[in-house]
Design a protein around this motif. Structure first.
Motif, PDB file in Angstrom:
ATOM      1  N   MET A   1      35.451  54.467  47.740  1.00  0.00           N
ATOM      2  CA  MET A   1      34.546  53.451  48.264  1.00  0.00           C
ATOM      3  C   MET A   1      35.350  52.455  49.084  1.00  0.00           C
ATOM      4  N   THR A   2      34.861  52.093  50.234  1.00  0.00           N
ATOM      5  CA  THR A   2      35.516  51.109  51.080  1.00  0.00           C
ATOM      6  C   THR A   2      34.615  49.900  51.191  1.00  0.00           C
ATOM      7  N   PHE A   3      35.130  48.745  50.832  1.00  0.00           N
ATOM      8  CA  PHE A   3      34.310  47.566  50.855  1.00  0.00           C
ATOM      9  C   PHE A   3      34.226  46.999  52.261  1.00  0.00           C
ATOM     10  N   GLY A   4      33.122  46.256  52.490  1.00  0.00           N
ATOM     11  CA  GLY A   4      32.881  45.718  53.818  1.00  0.00           C
ATOM     12  C   GLY A   4      33.800  44.579  54.168  1.00  0.00           C
ATOM     13  N   THR A   5      34.374  43.918  53.182  1.00  0.00           N
ATOM     14  CA  THR A   5      35.294  42.826  53.455  1.00  0.00           C
ATOM     15  C   THR A   5      36.708  43.350  53.484  1.00  0.00           C
ATOM     16  N   THR A   6      37.514  42.851  54.420  1.00  0.00           N
ATOM     17  CA  THR A   6      38.890  43.335  54.530  1.00  0.00           C
ATOM     18  C   THR A   6      39.736  42.838  53.369  1.00  0.00           C
ATOM     19  N   SER A   7      39.444  41.650  52.872  1.00  0.00           N
ATOM     20  CA  SER A   7      40.164  41.151  51.691  1.00  0.00           C
ATOM     21  C   SER A   7      39.180  40.331  50.883  1.00  0.00           C
ATOM     22  N   LEU A   8      39.014  40.700  49.635  1.00  0.00           N
ATOM     23  CA  LEU A   8      38.049  40.010  48.789  1.00  0.00           C
ATOM     24  C   LEU A   8      38.647  38.726  48.266  1.00  0.00           C
ATOM     25  N   PRO A   9      37.873  37.635  48.290  1.00  0.00           N
ATOM     26  CA  PRO A   9      38.383  36.407  47.676  1.00  0.00           C
ATOM     27  C   PRO A   9      38.526  36.576  46.177  1.00  0.00           C
ATOM     28  N   VAL A  10      39.544  35.962  45.639  1.00  0.00           N
ATOM     29  CA  VAL A  10      39.762  36.047  44.197  1.00  0.00           C
ATOM     30  C   VAL A  10      38.753  35.139  43.510  1.00  0.00           C
ATOM     31  N   PRO A  11      38.016  35.633  42.494  1.00  0.00           N
ATOM     32  CA  PRO A  11      37.075  34.780  41.786  1.00  0.00           C
ATOM     33  C   PRO A  11      37.758  33.556  41.197  1.00  0.00           C
TER      34      PRO A  11
ATOM     35  N   GLU B   1      36.235  50.122  41.919  1.00  0.00           N
ATOM     36  CA  GLU B   1      37.449  50.023  42.730  1.00  0.00           C
ATOM     37  C   GLU B   1      38.312  48.802  42.382  1.00  0.00           C
ATOM     38  N   ARG B   2      37.673  47.723  41.988  1.00  0.00           N
ATOM     39  CA  ARG B   2      38.423  46.488  41.679  1.00  0.00           C
ATOM     40  C   ARG B   2      37.952  45.946  40.337  1.00  0.00           C
ATOM     41  N   PRO B   3      38.266  46.670  39.262  1.00  0.00           N
ATOM     42  CA  PRO B   3      37.705  46.295  37.969  1.00  0.00           C
ATOM     43  C   PRO B   3      38.128  44.916  37.481  1.00  0.00           C
ATOM     44  N   LEU B   4      39.349  44.469  37.814  1.00  0.00           N
ATOM     45  CA  LEU B   4      39.763  43.150  37.347  1.00  0.00           C
ATOM     46  C   LEU B   4      38.929  42.054  38.002  1.00  0.00           C
ATOM     47  N   HIS B   5      38.634  42.206  39.294  1.00  0.00           N
ATOM     48  CA  HIS B   5      37.726  41.257  39.948  1.00  0.00           C
ATOM     49  C   HIS B   5      36.350  41.316  39.291  1.00  0.00           C
TER      50      HIS B   5
ATOM     51  N   LEU C   1      30.818  44.012  32.148  1.00  0.00           N
ATOM     52  CA  LEU C   1      32.109  43.476  31.727  1.00  0.00           C
ATOM     53  C   LEU C   1      32.879  44.503  30.907  1.00  0.00           C
ATOM     54  N   LEU C   2      32.204  45.151  29.954  1.00  0.00           N
ATOM     55  CA  LEU C   2      32.859  46.153  29.122  1.00  0.00           C
ATOM     56  C   LEU C   2      33.380  47.316  29.958  1.00  0.00           C
ATOM     57  N   GLN C   3      32.574  47.801  30.887  1.00  0.00           N
ATOM     58  CA  GLN C   3      32.998  48.925  31.726  1.00  0.00           C
ATOM     59  C   GLN C   3      34.212  48.556  32.570  1.00  0.00           C
ATOM     60  N   ALA C   4      34.236  47.324  33.080  1.00  0.00           N
ATOM     61  CA  ALA C   4      35.386  46.892  33.881  1.00  0.00           C
ATOM     62  C   ALA C   4      36.630  46.729  33.011  1.00  0.00           C
TER      63      ALA C   4
ATOM     64  N   VAL D   1      40.392  48.792  33.387  1.00  0.00           N
ATOM     65  CA  VAL D   1      41.746  48.243  33.525  1.00  0.00           C
ATOM     66  C   VAL D   1      42.591  48.525  32.282  1.00  0.00           C
ATOM     67  N   GLY D   2      42.026  49.243  31.299  1.00  0.00           N
ATOM     68  CA  GLY D   2      42.791  49.622  30.122  1.00  0.00           C
ATOM     69  C   GLY D   2      43.054  48.492  29.151  1.00  0.00           C
ATOM     70  N   ALA D   3      42.166  47.496  29.150  1.00  0.00           N
ATOM     71  CA  ALA D   3      42.338  46.353  28.256  1.00  0.00           C
ATOM     72  C   ALA D   3      41.730  46.683  26.894  1.00  0.00           C
ATOM     73  N   VAL D   4      42.501  47.337  26.030  1.00  0.00           N
ATOM     74  CA  VAL D   4      41.943  47.857  24.771  1.00  0.00           C
ATOM     75  C   VAL D   4      41.501  46.744  23.821  1.00  0.00           C
TER      76      VAL D   4
END
Length: 586
Positions: free
Chosen positions: A1-11, A274-278, A306-309, A313-316
Motif C-alpha cells: 500500500m502506498t499512502f497519498g502523503t509523502t511523509s506522515l506527520p507523527v501523532p 503499513e505503519r502500525p506504530l502510528h 489498537l490491538l491489531q496494531a 509491532v510485536g508488542a506482546v
C-alpha cells in the motif's frame, strides 16, 4: 500500500524514536466511559450526546434528550447541531410526523439565522429520497411563510438554492436518509458526491450557517475507506485533523459530531497494515478524547484497531493487556454482530502469544455469531485463523477442513454481486491460495478425494478465457498448473496405497499437466521449463517406487538434464542419487 502523503506527520502522542506507549498510558486509555455521565450542560453538549447515543444504537434515548434541549435558548450554531442530530434520529426511530417536525424546525432555524438558501436546499434534499417523499410539504410552507420579507421577495417566497448549495447540502444531509435501516452503502457514490461538494464549497461557504469543510472531509475519508482506497482515505483524514487543529475543535465539548475522534479512529484502521506504530498512537489519541463518551461500538472498534496494531509491532505485553480489556469490554455491545471483530482479534492475539487453548473460546464465539448473521467476511477470517491454529497444534485434518471453509467463503464473496470489482481480485487470490494449501494438506493426509475437490475448484477459477480478468493471466496459469501437478502426484500416491483405478489414470494425468504447462502466457517460458522438468522429476520418482526401472531411468535422465540447464545444483544431486539407486550413474 502506498499512502497519498509523502511523509506522515507523527501523532501528538508519539515520543521521539517512535516508541511504544507506556503501560500507564495504555491503562488510562482503555478505561471505560466515566459512568454515569453527567447531564449535558448546554445545547452543544447535548448535540454531542445525541450523536453518541445514535451511534451506540440507542435512538429512543437520543430523541428524548433532543426533545429536552430542543427549545432551550442557544447560539444558532449549537441549535443547528442538535436539530441535525435529532433529524437523523427521527429517520431511525421516529414517525413521519417526527421527521416532518424536525425538518421544519431545522429549516426554520436556518431561515431565521439568515441562511435562507441553505434552508431551501435542505428541504429540497430531504424531499428527494427515503421517507421524506411521503411527507406533505404544508408544514414546510408554513416555515417559509414565517420568513420576513427580504431582498424584495414576497413573504412566503423561498430563496432559490444554487447548484453549488444543493451539492454541498446534499452531501451533508444525506446522512439522514442513509441512516435508514435497509439502505445499502454506496461508498464510491458517496465519495464522488463529497468531492463535488468540496469543489462547490468555496462558492457558498459564506451563505452557510456553519462551515462544513471538516465534516465533508471526514465523511470523504470514510467513504474512501469503504471503497478500499486507503491511501486517499488516510490523506483526507489527515486533512480533517489539520482543519480541526486550526479551528481548535478537536475536544469533545466543541466537537458535537466527534470529528476529531472519528478521524483518529479511521487513521488507526488505515495505517495499521503499513505503519502500525502510528496506528497505535492514533487509536490512543481517539480513546483519550472519549472519557465522557458512552459509545461502546466506537470505543470497542478503536480498541480492536489498537490491538491489531500492537500485534503488528510485536508488542506482546501491551497486546496481551489490551486483549484482556477487549475481551471484557466487548460484552457491553448491544448487538452480537458487532462482537465478531473484537472476538477474532482477541483470538488472534492469543494465537500470537502461543496460548492456543485460550484462543479457541473467543474464536468459536465469533464463529457462532458470524454463522447466525451470515457474516461471510467474518467467517473467512475466522476460518483463516482457525486453520493457522490447527497447523500450530499439529491437527492437520482439522486444518484441511478450515482451509476448505476458507476457500468456500472467499468464493462466495468473490461471486457476490454486492462485492465491488476492486475487491474481487484479492478474494479470488485468497480462494486460490486456500485451495492450493488444502490440496497440499490433502496430499499429506493421503486424501485423494479432497485433492480432487480442491483441484476442480482451482480449475473452475483458472480455466482459460474465464470471465472478467481481475488477476494476471500468469498467476491464474501458475495456479492451474500447480493444481494439475498436484492431481498427478495424488495419483502416484494412490497407486502406492493400492487404490483401484489409479494405475489407469497415471499417464493421462501426467499428459494433462504437461498440456497445461504448454499453455503458458507469453513471456513465461522459463517458468514453463521449470514445470516441465519438475513433472519429469516427480514422474521418475513415482515410476521408481513402482519398480518400473527402464521408464524411471529415462525420466530421471531427462529431469537431470533439465535441472542442469536450469542451474539447479541441489536438484541435479538429487537426480544423481536416484540414478545411482536405479543402478546407473549420471
Amino acid at each position: 500500500m502506498t499512502f497519498g502523503t509523502t511523509s506522515l506527520p507523527v501523532p501528538a502522542g508519539v515520543p521521539e524514536g517512535d516508541e511504544l506507549p507506556s503501560l500507564d498510558r495504555l491503562r488510562a486509555a482503555l478505561r471505560p466511559a466515566e459512568l454515569p455521565l453527567p447531564s449535558p450542560r448546554s445545547t452543544r453538549e447535548a448535540a454531542g450526546r445525541v450523536n453518541d447515543l445514535l451511534h451506540a444504537e440507542r435512538p429512543r434515548e437520543a430523541r428524548a434528550l433532543a426533545e429536552e434541549f430542543r427549545d432551550r435558548p442557544a447560539p444558532p450554531e449549537d441549535r443547528f447541531a442538535l436539530l441535525r442530530a435529532a433529524l437523523h434520529g427521527a429517520t431511525i426511530a421516529g414517525t413521519d410526523d417526527d421527521m416532518a417536525r424536525d425538518a421544519v424546525d431545522l429549516t426554520t432555524l436556518l431561515r431565521r439565522s439568515g441562511s435562507g438558501e441553505q434552508a431551501t436546499a435542505v428541504l429540497a434534499v430531504l424531499l428527494e429520497q427515503g421517507p421524506f417523499e411521503r411527507l406533505a410539504t404544508a408544514r414546510a410552507r408554513t416555515a417559509a411563510e414565517e420568513t420576513p420579507v427580504a431582498h424584495g421577495r414576497r413573504r412566503g417566497e423561498a430563496l432559490p438554492a444554487s447548484t453549488e448549495m444543493l451539492l454541498v447540502v446534499r452531501a451533508l444531509e444525506r446522512s439522514a436518509a442513509a441512516g435508514l435501516r435497509g439502505v445499502p452503502p454506496d461508498p464510491r457514490g458517496d465519495a464522488a458526491r463529497l468531492r463535488a461538494a468540496l469543489a462547490a464549497l468555496p462558492v457558498v461557504r459564506d451563505r452557510l450557517l456553519v462551515d462544513p469543510e471538516p465534516e465533508l472531509r471526514l465523511r470523504l475519508a470514510q467513504a474512501l475507506e469503504g471503497a478500499g482506497q486507503f491511501s486517499a482515505a488516510t490523506t483526507a483524514a489527515l486533512d480533517t485533523l489539520d482543519l480541526l487543529s486550526e479551528r481548535d475543535a478537536a475536544v469533545p465539548e466543541s466537537d458535537p459530531s466527534r470529528l476529531g475522534t472519528s478521524a483518529h479512529a479511521l487513521l488507526a484502521r488505515t495505517l495499521g497494515p503499513e505503519r502500525p506504530l502510528h496506528a497505535v498512537h492514533h487509536a490512543l489519541e481517539a480513546l483519550e478524547l472519549m472519557p465522557g463518551v458512552e459509545d461502546p461500538p466506537l470505543r470497542i472498534g478503536l480498541i480492536t484497531s489498537l490491538l491489531q496494531a500492537l500485534m503488528a509491532v510485536g508488542a506482546v505485553p501491551e497486546s496481551t493487556f489490551t486483549a484482556g480489556r477487549l475481551a471484557s469490554l466487548q460484552r457491553t455491545l448491544g448487538r452480537d454482530a458487532l462482537r465478531t471483530a473484537p472476538l477474532t482479534a482477541v483470538a488472534a492475539q492469543r494465537v500470537q502469544a502461543e496460548r492456543y487453548d485460550a484462543a479457541w473460546v473467543p474464536l468459536e464465539q465469533a464463529r457462532r455469531i458470524a454463522r447466525e448473521g451470515r457474516d461471510h467476511p467474518a467467517l473467512l477470517e475466522i476460518a483463516r485463523l482457525a486453520a493457522s491454529l490447527h497447523e500450530r497444534t499439529g491437527d492437520h485434518a482439522a486444518s484441511l477442513r478450515e482451509l476448505r471453509a476458507m476457500a468456500e467463503q472467499a468464493r462466495w464473496l468473490a461471486d457476490d454481486l454486492a462485492t465491488p470489482v476492486s475487491a474481487q481480485g484479492g478474494l479470488i487470490r485468497t480462494e486460490l491460495q486456500a485451495n492450493a494449501l488444502a490440496m497440499r494438506r490433502a496430499l499429506d493426509l493421503g486424501r485423494t478425494d479432497a485433492v480432487e475437490v480442491a483441484v476442480r475448484a482451482i480449475q473452475r477459477r483458472t480455466r482459460p478465457g474465464w470471465g472478467r480478468s481481475v488477476l494476471p493471466a500468469e498467476l491464474l496459469w501458475d495456479h492451474r498448473v500447480d493444481a494439475l501437478v498436484g492431481r498427478f502426484l495424488a495419483v502416484g500416491a494412490a497407486i502406492s496405497r493400492g487404490e483401484p483405478g489409479a494405475e489407469d489414470v497415471f499417464e493421462p494425468r501426467h499428459r494433462e499437466a504437461l498440456e497445461a504447462v504448454d499453455e503458458h502466457p507469453p513471456g513465461h517460458e522459463d517458468r514453463a521449463r521449470y514445470w516441465r522438468v519438475y513433472l519429469e522429476d516427480r514422474r521418475a520418482h513415482l515410476l521408481a517406487e513402482r519398480g518400473m526401472t527402464e521408464p524411471a531411468l529415462a525420466a530421471a535422465r531427462a529431469a537431470r538434464e533439465g535441472w542442469v540447464d536450469l542451474g539447479r545444483e541441489e536438484d541435479v544431486d538429487r537426480m544423481d542419487e536416484l540414478l545411482g539407486a536405479l543402478g546407473q550413474g549420471a
